[in-house]
Design an enzyme around this catalytic site. Structure first.
Site, short mmCIF file in Angstrom:
data_model
loop_
_atom_site.label_atom_id
_atom_site.label_comp_id
_atom_site.label_asym_id
_atom_site.label_seq_id
_atom_site.Cartn_x
_atom_site.Cartn_y
_atom_site.Cartn_z
N CYS A 173 1.30 7.14 -5.43
CA CYS A 173 0.15 6.64 -6.17
C CYS A 173 0.24 6.98 -7.65
O CYS A 173 -0.16 6.18 -8.51
CB CYS A 173 -1.14 7.18 -5.56
SG CYS A 173 -1.44 6.55 -3.90
N GLU A 218 -5.87 4.98 -4.23
CA GLU A 218 -5.32 4.98 -5.59
C GLU A 218 -4.30 3.86 -5.77
O GLU A 218 -4.22 3.25 -6.84
CB GLU A 218 -4.67 6.34 -5.90
CG GLU A 218 -5.57 7.53 -5.70
CD GLU A 218 -5.54 8.09 -4.28
OE1 GLU A 218 -6.10 9.19 -4.09
OE2 GLU A 218 -4.94 7.46 -3.38
#
Length: 170
Positions: free
Chosen positions: A91, A60
């Site tokens: 993230c 991510e």
């Protein structure tokens, strides 16, 4: 958070699970993610790469970096990030700072935490927060109940556990 996902959402989430399996097969933690633009085109995909000691090598986070370098702010806002597991706080923050659009995840932080508690796994060094606690303006959807058993089995395999050890919560 919604658990109503479209067939398109589920197809992209299945690819994320495949990437998570690829990561696990390579000795890494089982996480995979895909960036899809407004037209439905996969623009970038990656899997976890933390096994060599850099704990920031989450897919991510790599998506956020790639998007910042290759997409305009307007394009980023209309993209969807699909991921096998709900974003960690690092993230989620990167996603929000870069200005990406919707996140769709197959398994939630809550699910992973329950599995880890059932298996006696100690908590990590960062608080396990849902995306919306870190980035309240980001639209999210998930988890995908139809993928829970498969993702749970990947995490069990990573820990050397049987998939049916402990809590069966999906």
């Amino acid at each position: 958070m919604s658990t109503t996902l479209s067939d398109t959402d589920l197809a992209h989430l299945r690819r994320c699970v495949d990437l998570a399996r690829e990561a696990l097969d390579d000795g890494d933690e089982p996480f995979g993610s895909v960036l899809v633009d407004a037209e439905g085109l996969v623009r970038f995909e990656d899997r976890n790469r933390v096994k060599d000691g850099d704990a920031t090598r989450h897919p991510e986070f790599e998506i956020a970096r790639w998007a910042a370098a290759h997409l305009s702010p307007a394009e980023r806002r209309t993209c969807t990030v699909y991921t096998s597991g709900e974003h960690c706080p690092m993230c989620a923050a990167a996603h929000a700072w870069v200005g990406l659009g919707r996140i769709v995840y197959a398994s939630s932080t809550e699910q992973l935490g329950a599995w880890h508690r059932a298996w006696g796994v100690a908590p990590g060094p960062v608080a396990a927060l849902p995306i919306t606690a870190v980035a309240p303006g980001v639209r999210v959807a998930g988890p995908a109940p139809e993928l829970a058993a498969e993702i749970r089995a990947l995490h069990a395999r990573m820990l050397g556990r049987e998939a049916d050890d402990g809590d069966q919560a999906g």
